[in-house]
Design an enzyme around this catalytic site. Sequence first.
Site, PDB file in Angstrom:
ATOM      1  N   GLY A  13      -7.437 -25.022 -17.038  1.00  0.00           N
ATOM      2  CA  GLY A  13      -6.654 -25.102 -15.814  1.00  0.00           C
ATOM      3  C   GLY A  13      -6.645 -26.518 -15.263  1.00  0.00           C
ATOM      4  O   GLY A  13      -7.459 -27.363 -15.661  1.00  0.00           O
ATOM      5  N   CYS A  14      -5.734 -26.775 -14.346  1.00  0.00           N
ATOM      6  CA  CYS A  14      -5.594 -28.135 -13.834  1.00  0.00           C
ATOM      7  C   CYS A  14      -6.808 -28.546 -12.994  1.00  0.00           C
ATOM      8  O   CYS A  14      -7.389 -29.612 -13.226  1.00  0.00           O
ATOM      9  CB  CYS A  14      -4.300 -28.283 -13.052  1.00  0.00           C
ATOM     10  SG  CYS A  14      -4.010 -27.021 -11.798  1.00  0.00           S
ATOM     11  N   PHE A  15      -7.212 -27.729 -12.030  1.00  0.00           N
ATOM     12  CA  PHE A  15      -8.399 -28.090 -11.234  1.00  0.00           C
ATOM     13  C   PHE A  15      -9.648 -28.201 -12.113  1.00  0.00           C
ATOM     14  O   PHE A  15     -10.383 -29.190 -12.011  1.00  0.00           O
ATOM     15  CB  PHE A  15      -8.618 -27.090 -10.094  1.00  0.00           C
ATOM     16  CG  PHE A  15      -7.646 -27.237  -8.957  1.00  0.00           C
ATOM     17  CD1 PHE A  15      -7.668 -28.371  -8.150  1.00  0.00           C
ATOM     18  CD2 PHE A  15      -6.706 -26.261  -8.684  1.00  0.00           C
ATOM     19  CE1 PHE A  15      -6.764 -28.521  -7.098  1.00  0.00           C
ATOM     20  CE2 PHE A  15      -5.802 -26.404  -7.634  1.00  0.00           C
ATOM     21  CZ  PHE A  15      -5.829 -27.530  -6.844  1.00  0.00           C
TER      22      PHE A  15
END
Lengths: 346, 346, 346, 346
Positions: B148-150
């Site tokens: 995921g991005c985070f």
Amino acid sequence: MKKAAIIGGTGYSAIELIRLLDSHPYIELAKIISQSQHGELIDETYPHLATYLIQPMQELHIQQLIQEIDIVFLATPAGVAKEIAASFLDTSVQCIDLSGDLRLSSDDYQTWYQNKPASPSLLEEAAYGLTEVYKEKIKQTNIISNPGCFPTAVLLGLIPLLENNIIDSKGIMIDGKTGISGAGKNPSAKTHFSTTNENVTPYKIGTHQHIPEIEKYLSQSTEATSVKVTLTTHLIPMTRGLMCTMYAPLQQYIDTDDVINLYKHYYEQSSFIRIRKTGEFPSTKDVNGSNYCDIGAYVDKRTNQLIIASAIDNLVKGAAGQAIQNINVMNGWDEKTGLSFLPIYP
Amino acid sequence: MKKAAIIGGTGYSAIELIRLLDSHPYIELAKIISQSQHGELIDETYPHLATYLIQPMQELHIQQLIQEIDIVFLATPAGVAKEIAASFLDTSVQCIDLSGDLRLSSDDYQTWYQNKPASPSLLEEAAYGLTEVYKEKIKQTNIISNPGCFPTAVLLGLIPLLENNIIDSKGIMIDGKTGISGAGKNPSAKTHFSTTNENVTPYKIGTHQHIPEIEKYLSQSTEATSVKVTLTTHLIPMTRGLMCTMYAPLQQYIDTDDVINLYKHYYEQSSFIRIRKTGEFPSTKDVNGSNYCDIGAYVDKRTNQLIIASAIDNLVKGAAGQAIQNINVMNGWDEKTGLSFLPIYP
Amino acid sequence: MKKAAIIGGTGYSAIELIRLLDSHPYIELAKIISQSQHGELIDETYPHLATYLIQPMQELHIQQLIQEIDIVFLATPAGVAKEIAASFLDTSVQCIDLSGDLRLSSDDYQTWYQNKPASPSLLEEAAYGLTEVYKEKIKQTNIISNPGCFPTAVLLGLIPLLENNIIDSKGIMIDGKTGISGAGKNPSAKTHFSTTNENVTPYKIGTHQHIPEIEKYLSQSTEATSVKVTLTTHLIPMTRGLMCTMYAPLQQYIDTDDVINLYKHYYEQSSFIRIRKTGEFPSTKDVNGSNYCDIGAYVDKRTNQLIIASAIDNLVKGAAGQAIQNINVMNGWDEKTGLSFLPIYP
Amino acid sequence: MKKAAIIGGTGYSAIELIRLLDSHPYIELAKIISQSQHGELIDETYPHLATYLIQPMQELHIQQLIQEIDIVFLATPAGVAKEIAASFLDTSVQCIDLSGDLRLSSDDYQTWYQNKPASPSLLEEAAYGLTEVYKEKIKQTNIISNPGCFPTAVLLGLIPLLENNIIDSKGIMIDGKTGISGAGKNPSAKTHFSTTNENVTPYKIGTHQHIPEIEKYLSQSTEATSVKVTLTTHLIPMTRGLMCTMYAPLQQYIDTDDVINLYKHYYEQSSFIRIRKTGEFPSTKDVNGSNYCDIGAYVDKRTNQLIIASAIDNLVKGAAGQAIQNINVMNGWDEKTGLSFLPIYP
């Protein structure tokens, strides 16, 4: 591998040249010249270039450049560029001037730039680098006067229409909208975030130095007497992107489909011009980060006006990208070399 | 030349994959699969792809893909991806899942995604595609669970510190800030321009599905008992870009220079990680459009806390770029292949 | 009708004071003082004030002000304000200093502002203008030290928790996010549109002069030893708005509903504090243009941390609005006088 | 104290009416009517109204409104408004329709709105609420057709010129630029942040329903045959603000100073019209949040065209503010009542 130098290395055009040249297969950026910041590394000013490997910026030494460098990009302000460009006349260095110094006749330059014009021999040698239109001249010179951002969008939209007598050369209105990067990197009240954000700001109404540039090259595309245009320019709260919405009286009735077809035919060899189909218009984000110029048209039957919208990225097709496109043409390479990437979206 | 397909072809991750694959020298994008828009050309939805040549989007036929395609990118929503990914288990197709379906243990998936988890064999086969940290596992599998991005920004910032016992595994706070593209392309009140512009909006406070993903992989990097973190996420009025500002108690005193050096050492083989020098912090624009992750750190002596800021482009290093980086590693290519362009600035 | 003067008349705080005072029923703005632009009309710099009727800006003449004016707003930079404020000591003029000059102890001021502090008598006389908390002191003085923007958002969020022993005074993390107007009106690379747009930029990490101000007034609210906090600040691409997301360890378990109720009870007499219900968080646009401070909270049971978000308009509750609120209190008027308008949305 | 109701209570015009009416000394907002959200409190949808006290939104009961209410604002979509407005014909209720339902002749309405027009008696009774121009008619009716946002900016800029035969009624070009709030609050691909941010998007080229509205009222201002205009509209990445840049051929030579003076004379009784001096143009931020319309002009001697820029806040002078201004005039109050606040800047 040709060796290139950028003179005036810390403005936005220079930074965009660095980005684009980094992917160019036949050009190596060997030097960045900056009178004000020589000795510094470029990533001290621009941390986004943190791992970009290049020696510190250097002072300008013309003779050294003539010996070591094949291609020079002048990303200096108008006024400065013409002196430097003159030094490369009659050398083998290919020189691209991104400023306005070589775009106008001596008289017009004096009037609109309030400055002493470049020498006649330099002006004569320089080809106007609107690649799609002046390709043949570009192939035959070593000095390019790279077009302004507004003129690029305007001329690509209007020249096919004037050449084909679709529109009247009188009564053309151009409403220009540009992202704030078009005003350069120097901080000022005009470019302050709090001033420009959530704002549309008209500027240089009636006095923009791109007016005579547009008129000069529109006039070359028609047998009519000299073309005059009305141009307004507006700062829009976005960083990149430039759109010119243009209004021109039709010479005779034609429908939108035919205008679209005329454009497609005119630009069928031009990789970077994309014509929207009837009923659609480009937006600036469609060309973001790319060398494309996207054009849409609509015939307003009610008023007999042709409406054209032409969108570019002001720093790519409006500056650094077109400069490289011109270098490609001058060197006999495919014009798309190093420029064939897609727009960045969203 | 390997042949690739994108499944779920009209979301932002898919669009970014199209942009990046277009410049990849060893991969040809052969098919775009879209259940909802098959039969349409991609540029009907995305005019910025106006001259991009590819056949119309197609329906999903797994067997045909297995026969014709070497690499599959799953850019579908969570919940859908795990079923499709299972079809490629035990085939020669390399499969990269950009959704969250394969990132968590069965239990955690059920809890945080409120959905039936993927099969145990699929979960076991899938390597977590945080390239810099799990390179060896990535080389040995055909199925990648792309982070995921985070988690990408967080883990790249914290793992070196936990592995080296610099920070305490208890009391880590993560303040996440993402551009609106992180919320996807579906229109909603939350992504409406008038709602999000000129606004900072906290969302999913305490319930973000990236929390267990972060905790799972942080826990793997330390001998301490399982790591728990506090994460908040905020929508920021920009399209791209993601920054995590992180706060962690120091295990023992260390000064900023030493933290910087530790990072540099840890990532010395990692082309896409750039460590800011003491006194400097990255901003999201520094990595715009690129696969870089830029990291800065500061030891707050007054409070004995280490402050870390980690910046990525959520659609590149946080999604499509890292997916391609993983494909490069799986195929034994240089991890930078097709990704070695500079950020676009300004 | 009381007569007011603004000293330092062309910064953003001054401009906001002009806007707000224009609707105040009991105050007439009689003079704008500007050393650098005296003789000019305010609308030459700010055309949005085109029909605002006021005499040209004037030079500073303290004696004249003492005779003619009842209320003075000091909207000058730190360093300048303390000299001017001293002139009004022991006069009947009510003086509100919007700079940081009177907010810290002499020692802290010297350390964090690198400047000679105000005189002890001035510091002693000045009440800290966090209206909701220090109302009684504000009523009894003629000199107000108006709080900084970050301290306002932070203190309103944390003081009720510390006073009630809900959170630990150790381990408080504050992640501040501000619109660019917080950096003032002076053009700089940091505030240039092209630099800050589409960007999150951390700044003054660990060195922000609001840190000691926050710590001083947090320490006053608890019996614990002196409070230390970790503060980071980020520039967000919006003009107005400020949010502090705060993380604090719970002293003992409490659920979100109880925290919400505690806030509601604490602020039940405070018109400008709005507490979000459980599950909801404020966004900065919710308070745009208004004097509200909106607060939301969430107990993260998994980590035993309390997460608080506090949102204000940095130019209103964070500067000019709170200044007027203090004037209202000093004069025995309803604190909402001239400030009871709704936020502007969207 | 007059009692008002808003019908269609959750769109942006309604929200702006709530904000403005909250400061109006002679009007109390008694009811918000919403068919889709009746029973809900307005602050469930709009938390910025968190402490705004009003009973839950209600269903529409015409008879009850006629008995209890003095003023009705129709903030419903076009198509719906005309039916409701008809119910108030021949009652004492003052009705302001903010939609387009009553702005055009029956024929034009059918053509441009593709819908059945309002009844002839309703159309005849309704006065067009361009306050500065139609004040006398507004005083004599109970039903107002409140102007569209683009027509407001355009007509205020052009009517003085046509009435005084300064410009030719043929060949007028209008380039409209609006913030995204002009597209309403419904989420759509067109209003998605990621689509509209960093973008200029032309829309409804040649088909905008404001074209016939502009032409109808321009035609009323000149003895020439019916006026036709070319209008384009562009979405600009900002929330509020609307600018129309207009181009019109001069009838005879006149210089910029004289145009400016003509405007000043024409609007000398009009509190909300501000004319910029020669050489200056308004920007949209100059009128942000206010009921002002700021106008600048420039005679382009080179092309014999008059360039006019007219800026408003689309939600205030372009909608809710002008609606209240009309109510003020209908009731014999000063037109500035409740509207005399300054723009919010920056």
